[in-house]
Design an enzyme around this catalytic site. Structure first.
Site, PDB file in Angstrom:
ATOM      1  N   GLY A   8       0.826  -1.212   0.000  1.00 27.67           N
ATOM      2  CA  GLY A   8       0.000   0.000   0.000  1.00 27.67           C
ATOM      3  C   GLY A   8       0.856   1.256   0.000  1.00 27.67           C
ATOM      4  O   GLY A   8       0.471   2.296   0.556  1.00 27.67           O
ATOM      5  N   GLY A  11      -0.452   4.888  -0.872  1.00 26.48           N
ATOM      6  CA  GLY A  11      -1.487   5.553  -0.081  1.00 26.48           C
ATOM      7  C   GLY A  11      -0.962   6.762   0.681  1.00 26.48           C
ATOM      8  O   GLY A  11       0.208   7.136   0.552  1.00 26.48           O
ATOM      9  N   GLN A  12      -1.856   7.360   1.482  1.00 23.80           N
ATOM     10  CA  GLN A  12      -1.508   8.591   2.211  1.00 23.80           C
ATOM     11  C   GLN A  12      -0.309   8.367   3.130  1.00 23.80           C
ATOM     12  O   GLN A  12       0.658   9.120   3.121  1.00 23.80           O
ATOM     13  CB  GLN A  12      -2.716   9.058   3.032  1.00 23.80           C
ATOM     14  CG  GLN A  12      -2.477  10.373   3.754  1.00 23.80           C
ATOM     15  CD  GLN A  12      -3.446  10.611   4.907  1.00 23.80           C
ATOM     16  OE1 GLN A  12      -4.098   9.694   5.392  1.00 23.80           O
ATOM     17  NE2 GLN A  12      -3.526  11.851   5.367  1.00 23.80           N
ATOM     18  N   LEU A  13      -0.369   7.316   3.937  1.00 22.17           N
ATOM     19  CA  LEU A  13       0.729   7.005   4.854  1.00 22.17           C
ATOM     20  C   LEU A  13       1.906   6.394   4.102  1.00 22.17           C
ATOM     21  O   LEU A  13       3.063   6.750   4.334  1.00 22.17           O
ATOM     22  CB  LEU A  13       0.212   6.034   5.931  1.00 22.17           C
ATOM     23  CG  LEU A  13       1.242   5.458   6.889  1.00 22.17           C
ATOM     24  CD1 LEU A  13       1.894   6.558   7.721  1.00 22.17           C
ATOM     25  CD2 LEU A  13       0.591   4.421   7.819  1.00 22.17           C
ATOM     26  N   ASP A  34       2.374  -1.719  -4.473  1.00 28.99           N
ATOM     27  CA  ASP A  34       0.999  -1.225  -4.457  1.00 28.99           C
ATOM     28  C   ASP A  34       0.235  -1.978  -5.546  1.00 28.99           C
ATOM     29  O   ASP A  34       0.847  -2.435  -6.523  1.00 28.99           O
ATOM     30  CB  ASP A  34       0.971   0.294  -4.733  1.00 28.99           C
ATOM     31  CG  ASP A  34      -0.316   0.936  -4.241  1.00 28.99           C
ATOM     32  OD1 ASP A  34      -0.314   1.526  -3.153  1.00 28.99           O
ATOM     33  OD2 ASP A  34      -1.342   0.827  -4.963  1.00 28.99           O
ATOM     34  N   ILE A  35      -1.081  -2.040  -5.384  1.00 29.29           N
ATOM     35  CA  ILE A  35      -1.884  -2.699  -6.430  1.00 29.29           C
ATOM     36  C   ILE A  35      -1.960  -1.816  -7.674  1.00 29.29           C
ATOM     37  O   ILE A  35      -2.177  -2.292  -8.779  1.00 29.29           O
ATOM     38  CB  ILE A  35      -3.293  -3.047  -5.894  1.00 29.29           C
ATOM     39  CG1 ILE A  35      -3.993  -4.047  -6.811  1.00 29.29           C
ATOM     40  CG2 ILE A  35      -4.140  -1.786  -5.669  1.00 29.29           C
ATOM     41  CD1 ILE A  35      -5.203  -4.715  -6.193  1.00 29.29           C
ATOM     42  N   ASP A  51      -0.955  -7.267  -5.291  1.00 29.66           N
ATOM     43  CA  ASP A  51      -2.284  -7.383  -4.695  1.00 29.66           C
ATOM     44  C   ASP A  51      -2.074  -8.170  -3.404  1.00 29.66           C
ATOM     45  O   ASP A  51      -1.649  -9.338  -3.444  1.00 29.66           O
ATOM     46  CB  ASP A  51      -3.197  -8.148  -5.668  1.00 29.66           C
ATOM     47  CG  ASP A  51      -4.557  -8.468  -5.052  1.00 29.66           C
ATOM     48  OD1 ASP A  51      -4.740  -8.251  -3.842  1.00 29.66           O
ATOM     49  OD2 ASP A  51      -5.428  -8.961  -5.796  1.00 29.66           O
ATOM     50  N   TYR A 141     -14.380  -1.681   9.100  1.00 28.16           N
ATOM     51  CA  TYR A 141     -12.955  -1.327   9.208  1.00 28.16           C
ATOM     52  C   TYR A 141     -12.487  -1.483  10.654  1.00 28.16           C
ATOM     53  O   TYR A 141     -11.458  -2.106  10.934  1.00 28.16           O
ATOM     54  CB  TYR A 141     -12.781   0.110   8.718  1.00 28.16           C
ATOM     55  CG  TYR A 141     -11.442   0.760   8.979  1.00 28.16           C
ATOM     56  CD1 TYR A 141     -10.297   0.335   8.319  1.00 28.16           C
ATOM     57  CD2 TYR A 141     -11.335   1.846   9.853  1.00 28.16           C
ATOM     58  CE1 TYR A 141      -9.077   0.960   8.541  1.00 28.16           C
ATOM     59  CE2 TYR A 141     -10.128   2.482  10.068  1.00 28.16           C
ATOM     60  CZ  TYR A 141      -9.000   2.036   9.406  1.00 28.16           C
ATOM     61  OH  TYR A 141      -7.803   2.667   9.617  1.00 28.16           O
ATOM     62  N   LYS A 145      -9.811  -4.067  12.253  1.00 28.35           N
ATOM     63  CA  LYS A 145      -8.613  -3.617  12.973  1.00 28.35           C
ATOM     64  C   LYS A 145      -8.547  -4.264  14.360  1.00 28.35           C
ATOM     65  O   LYS A 145      -7.477  -4.669  14.809  1.00 28.35           O
ATOM     66  CB  LYS A 145      -8.577  -2.090  13.078  1.00 28.35           C
ATOM     67  CG  LYS A 145      -8.265  -1.379  11.765  1.00 28.35           C
ATOM     68  CD  LYS A 145      -6.852  -1.670  11.280  1.00 28.35           C
ATOM     69  CE  LYS A 145      -6.485  -0.937  10.006  1.00 28.35           C
ATOM     70  NZ  LYS A 145      -5.212  -1.387   9.411  1.00 28.35           N
TER      71      LYS A 145
HETATM   72  C1  AKB Z   1     -10.410   6.735   8.959  1.00 27.66           C
HETATM   73  O1  AKB Z   1     -10.966   7.832   9.141  1.00 27.66           O
HETATM   74  O2  AKB Z   1     -10.988   5.714   8.582  1.00 27.66           O
HETATM   75  C2  AKB Z   1      -8.919   6.641   9.257  1.00 27.66           C
HETATM   76  C3  AKB Z   1      -8.670   6.149  10.643  1.00 27.66           C
HETATM   77  C4  AKB Z   1      -8.973   6.998  11.814  1.00 27.66           C
HETATM   78  O3  AKB Z   1      -8.210   5.045  10.802  1.00 27.66           O
HETATM   79  N1  AKB Z   1      -8.305   7.915   9.073  1.00 27.66           N
END
Ligand code: AKB
Length: 313
Positions: A8, A11-13, A34-35, A51, A141, A145
């Site tokens: 990834g 991405g942003q990070l 990255d994909i 991927d 999400y 996590k």
């Molecule tokens: C999101 O908003 O989904 C992310 C996070 C807080 O993990 N920036």
């Protein structure tokens, strides 16, 4: 010599972490993946299309490049994840298990995997959220996590995999755009200010969330990864705090520099997600175990972004 694979990376990070790792260890020590093949143009180090659901290709890249560490950043974030819950679960969970299995089987030295404040939920204490407390995430999400944190601790305790993790707050940066998060408004607002546009905020003006400026996130990540293993006492994921502010407060900090700037509020489905997350984070353990302290406050972050962000008008 360590050889680091980043997933990834586009991405942003990933964009900034890849740059920071290449600066610290040299371009030859880093393989960005990255994909999206277009991400290749951002980096001077080796780039591979990957991927993260393709475990065989990941194994092949580890073998051909002699990879010793993985930073596994590829994931679908909170707001985007709600649009496709089952795929989000598959991508976030299967890819992590691919990485952990390969780290075990190939005896990799270290793994980094980001968790998030999304692991918390409506029954979590909202102010100064402790490291250990009720966690009842409401987004797919956040659920992925939280499950991922349990798997990281499991692979560490049962198989000895040296996996380390941080629960990032909302990350604010100007080099690469975030994608699909609930905290993205705090990046978009700077773009609107510099374009001379009114900003329509998708959260209400008094919604407090924990946030962090990208240079602090990079510092936290590298410090955690460089700390001696015996100092890492939390093997799920560390709380790290830096900033906490509402849309109204970030707007006011920008308006001090851009007096004509205007904002309106039009909360959407992301409001409910934000309401289920903490206002602020207690990061005592990260401070005690590996010396975490942030450098940026809201004012210094705003000044830095407004000085450096270039927007197309
Ligand atoms: C999101 O908003 O989904 C992310 C996070 C807080 O993990 N920036």
């Amino acid at each position: 010599m360590e050889k680091i694979l980043i997933t990834g990376a586009g991405g942003q990070l990933g964009t900034e972490l890849t740059e920071a790792l290449a600066e610290r260890f040299g371009n030859e020590a880093v393989v960005a993946s990255d994909i999206n093949e277009k991400a290749a143009s951002r980096f001077n180090c080796t780039f591979e299309v990957l991927d993260v659901l393709d475990k065989d290709r990941m194994a092949h890249l580890i073998d051909t490049h002699g990879i010793t560490q993985i930073y596994h950043l590829a994931a679908i974030l909170s707001a985007a994840g709600e649009k496709n819950p089952l795929f989000t679960w598959d991508l976030n969970m299967k890819s992590l298990l691919n990485v952990l299995e390969l780290a075990k089987d190939k005896a990799l030295n270290k793994v980094y995997w980001p968790s998030s404040i999304a692991v918390f939920g409506p029954n979590t204490p909202m102010k100064n959220t402790p490291q250990h407390c009720v966690m009842d995430p409401t987004t797919v999400y956040g659920i992925s996590k939280l499950a991922g944190e349990r798997w990281c601790e499991y692979y560490n305790k049962v198989y000895g995999v040296d996996v380390r993790s941080i629960r990032y707050p909302g990350l604010i940066s100007y080099k690469a755009a975030p994608g699909g998060g609930t905290t993205d408004y705090a990046v978009e607002i700077y773009h609107a200010a510099l374009k001379g546009e009114e900003f329509s905020c998708f959260l209400s003006k008094d919604t407090y969330l924990p946030m962090m400026y990208m240079p602090d996130a990079i510092k936290a990540t590298l410090d955690l990864m460089e700390a001696p293993a015996e100092k890492i006492k939390v093997r799920s994921s560390y709380n790290v705090g830096a900033l906490t502010f509402s849309p109204e407060e970030i707007f006011e900090s920008i308006q001090k520099e851009v007096p004509d700037f205007r904002i309106s509020y039009d909360p959407d489905f992301r409001q409910k997600i934000a309401d289920s997350w903490p206002d602020s984070i207690d990061d005592t353990e990260a401070r005690l175990h590996w010396g975490w302290t942030p450098d940026f406050d809201l004012e210094s972050m705003t000044k830095d972004i407004l000085e450096n962000l270039v927007v197309e008008k």
